[in-house]
Design an enzyme around this catalytic site. Structure first.
Site, PDB file in Angstrom:
ATOM      1  N   LYS A   1      79.119  74.614  86.226  1.00 38.27           N
ATOM      2  CA  LYS A   1      77.798  74.724  85.599  1.00 38.27           C
ATOM      3  C   LYS A   1      76.979  73.446  85.731  1.00 38.27           C
ATOM      4  CE  LYS A   1      79.104  78.556  82.800  1.00 38.27           C
ATOM      5  NZ  LYS A   1      80.532  78.917  82.756  1.00 38.27           N
TER       6      LYS A   1
HETATM    7  C1  LIG Z   1      81.019  80.076  83.109  1.00 40.06           C
HETATM    8  C2  LIG Z   1      82.300  80.119  83.816  1.00 40.06           C
HETATM    9  C3  LIG Z   1      82.685  81.248  84.559  1.00 40.06           C
HETATM   10  C4  LIG Z   1      81.873  82.516  84.603  1.00 40.06           C
HETATM   11  O1  LIG Z   1      80.625  82.360  85.218  1.00 40.06           O
HETATM   12  P1  LIG Z   1      79.513  83.484  85.031  1.00 40.06           P
HETATM   13  O2  LIG Z   1      78.341  82.968  85.762  1.00 40.06           O
HETATM   14  O3  LIG Z   1      79.259  83.569  83.553  1.00 40.06           O
HETATM   15  O4  LIG Z   1      80.066  84.743  85.557  1.00 40.06           O
HETATM   16  C5  LIG Z   1      83.882  81.180  85.259  1.00 40.06           C
HETATM   17  N1  LIG Z   1      84.664  80.092  85.221  1.00 40.06           N
HETATM   18  C6  LIG Z   1      84.334  78.999  84.501  1.00 40.06           C
HETATM   19  C7  LIG Z   1      85.260  77.842  84.479  1.00 40.06           C
HETATM   20  C8  LIG Z   1      83.145  78.972  83.785  1.00 40.06           C
HETATM   21  O5  LIG Z   1      82.832  77.883  83.093  1.00 40.06           O
END
Ligand SMILES: *Cc1c(COP(=O)(O)O)cnc(C)c1O
Length: 458
Positions: A111
Site C-alpha cells: 500500500k
Molecule cells: C490490503 C492487502 C491485501 C488486499 O488488497 P486489496 O486491494 O484490498 O484486495 C493483500 N495483502 C496485504 C498484505 C494487504 O495489506
C-alpha cells in the site's frame, strides 16, 4: 477526464473532486468516463521507461485536468525516493513462479506504493489550503501504517485510522501506533474490519458531518489508489518480456486485482487475473457461483484479507453489466436490503473471461510457506502465500506472477509456525519497535466515532 459514479453515469466530477471525496455522493464508486487503450507500438515505447517515468505516463491519463506532467513527475519522484529500490518493486524467480515484491516502501506494505503518491497529491492539489482536511480511513492492518507514513506531519491534514481491535498482527499494530505525530489519531474499533469500513462509508454518506469536518478518504475505494497500482502490472509485464502473462493477487477489497483489470482494459496483454482469497471467500464464491453474499468475517492468518464486503467489486460490476448504472444501483440496493445479490450465467461467464478465483485455507497457507522455504530457502508472508497457493491449484498456467503484498516480518509468528525460522527485522522497522504505542479504543458505533473525531479537531 470526467468521472462518473457506478450508480449514476450522469455525474460529472474532475480528478481533484473524486480524489478528495473518495466515494460518490450516491454511495457508488467513481470511474473515469473513458479508459485509454494503448496499441502495440505505444506499449513498446512505454516498455523503455523507468518505474517513475512509467508511473507519470499512466497516471497522466487520469489526472491531467488537475496536474501537469511536470507536477506529476516531481511528486512521483519524491514519493518513491524513500523506497529501498530506485525501481520501487523487485521481481524474482522463486521456483517456477515469478514473485513481484511490492513491499520495499517505508512501512513494508504494498500500500505504500499508492499511498506515498497520494500523500504528495494532497499537497500538490492544494486541497487543504483554505480549510483543514480530515482524512478518515479504515484498515485491516496495512493501509493504516501506509497512510500514516504518507500523511504524517502534513500541514492542515489530520488522519483518523480505524482498525479492528485485537484483529491485526502485533507488528502491524506497532508500526501504526508508534510513528504518528500529533496530526495522527489511531482508533481501535471493537469490531471487525467490515465494521470499520462500514463506519467510514456511513460517515461519508452523512453530508452534514462530511462537510463539517471537510472529510476525505484514502481507502482502496479512492480511485487514486487504483491508478498508482496499475503501474506495476505494466512494469512487470515489460520486465518479464513474454507475449502474455497472468497475475495471481492476494485479494481483500478487490482494489489491487482491479488495478490489473484496468491495466488489461488499457491494452496490456494479461491472460488471467487470479483472485486468491483466504477463508473469507466472498470473491471466490461470487466469481464461481454468481452469488455475492457477505458472511461473518473469520479471522485468518492473512488478516489484511479478512474482508467480506469487497467494495471495489462494484467497479467490476459496472463493466460486467455493460455500464448499466441503474442495474448496479439495484444490485447494491439488494445487497443492503436483503444481504445479497445474484449474477446470472452470462454475467458469470463475462467475469470468467478475465478472472479465476481460488480459496486458500489457513492450513494450506502454512504448508505453502513451509514448502517454499524448504524448496527455495525463501520466506513469503501468509498473504503472498495465498497467491502462490492459487497458482498451484490451477492447471495450464504459464508465465504467472504472484504479487507479494507484505514483508514476512510483519507476520513473524505465522512464519515461525510454518518454517521454524525467525525472520530478521528489516532495518526500516527497527526504529518503530521501541517507541510507545498511542491509540484509543472506541465502541463499534457511528455516533461514538463522530464524537471522538469532533472532540479531537476542536
Ligand atoms: C490490503 C492487502 C491485501 C488486499 O488488497 P486489496 O486491494 O484490498 O484486495 C493483500 N495483502 C496485504 C498484505 C494487504 O495489506
Amino acid at each position: 477526464m470526467n468521472y462518473l459514479s457506478t450508480r449514476d453515469k450522469s455525474l460529472n466530477f474532475n480528478f481533484k473532486d473524486i480524489f478528495l471525496r473518495g466515494l460518490a455522493p450516491d454511495g457508488g464508486l467513481f470511474l473515469p468516463s473513458e479508459i485509454r487503450h494503448y496499441n502495440k507500438s505505444e506499449l513498446e515505447n512505454l516498455s523503455k521507461l523507468s518505474y517513475s517515468d512509467l508511473a507519470v505516463e499512466i497516471l497522466l491519463n487520469f489526472c491531467s485536468d488537475n496536474l501537469s506532467k511536470d507536477e506529476l513527475r516531481s511528486l512521483i519522484q519524491d514519493a518513491y525516493k524513500n523506497f529501498e529500490d530506485k525501481e520501487v518493486v523487485r521481481i524474482k524467480k522463486i521456483g517456477n513462479i515469478n514473485l513481484l515484491e511490492l513491499y520495499h516502501g517505508p512501512t513494508l506494505a504494498f500500500k505504500d506504493i499508492a499511498m506515498q503518491v497520494i500523500g504528495n497529491m494532497y499537497d500538490q492539489l492544494k486541497v487543504a489550503e483554505k480549510k483543514t482536511v480530515n482524512v478518515v480511513v479504515a484498515t485491516s492492518g496495512d493501509t493504516g501504517s501506509a497512510a500514516i507514513s504518507a500523511l504524517n506531519n502534513r500541514k492542515n491534514i489530520n488522519l483518523f485510522v480505524l482498525h479492528p481491535h485485537n484483529k491485526i498482527s502485533n507488528v502491524q499494530r506497532k508500526i501504526m501506533t508508534t510513528i504518528g505525530s500529533n496530526n495522527i489519531f489511531n482508533i481501535a474499533i471493537e469490531g471487525s474490519f467490515d465494521d470499520c469500513q462500514r463506519i467510514v462509508k456511513d460517515l461519508f454518506n452523512e453530508n452534514d458531518f462530511r462537510e463539517k469536518i471537510n472529510m476525505s478518504g484514502v481507502n482502496s475505494i479512492n480511485w487514486a489508489r487504483i491508478i498508482c497500482q496499475i503501474v506495476y502490472y505494466f512494469y512487470t509485464y515489460f520486465y518479464i518480456g513474454k507475449e502474455k502473462i497472468s497475475f495471481s493477487v492476494p485479494t481483500g477489497n478487490f482494489g489491487d486485482v482491479y488495478a490489473g483489470y484496468v491495466a488489461k482494459k488499457m491494452g496490456l496483454p494479461i491472460d488471467k487475473l487470479i483472485v486468491a482469497t483466504n477463508e473469507n471467500d466472498i470473491l471466490q464464491r461470487v466469481i464461481n457461483t454468481g452469488e455475492y453474499k457477505p458472511d461473518k468475517v473469520k479471522p485468518s492468518l492473512s488478516p489484511s484479507m479478512d474482508i467480506q464486503v469487497s467494495s471495489n467489486f462494484e467497479r467490476l460490476l459496472f463493466y460486467i453489466l455493460n455500464e448499466d448504472d441503474q442495474k448496479v444501483a439495484s444490485l447494491m440496493k439488494n445487497l443492503k436490503d436483503k444481504g445479497s445479490f445474484k449474477l446470472n450465467k452470462e454475467e458469470i461467464n463475462e467475469i470468467k473471461k478475465d478472472f479465476k478465483a481460488e480459496k486458500i485455507s489457513d492450513n494450506e497457507t502454512l504448508s505453502i510457506i513451509k514448502e517454499v522455504y524448504d524448496k527455495e530457502k525463501f520466506i513469503i508472508d501468509p498473504h503472498t502465500a495465498t497467491a502462490f497457493g492459487a497458482i498451484n491449484k490451477i492447471e495450464d498456467l504459464k508465465d504467472t506472477v504472484a504479487l507479494g503484498t507484505a514483508h514476512p516480518y510483519k507476520f513473524l509468528e505465522t512464519v515461525k509456525k510454518a518454517t521454524g525460522k525467525k525472520v530478521e527485522a528489516p532495518h526500516q522497522l527497527e526504529k518503530f519497535m521501541e517507541k510507545d504505542e498511542k491509540f484509543d479504543i472506541v465502541e463499534n458505533n457511528n455516533e461514538k466515532i463522530k464524537k471522538y473525531i469532533l472532540n479531537k479537531i476542536q
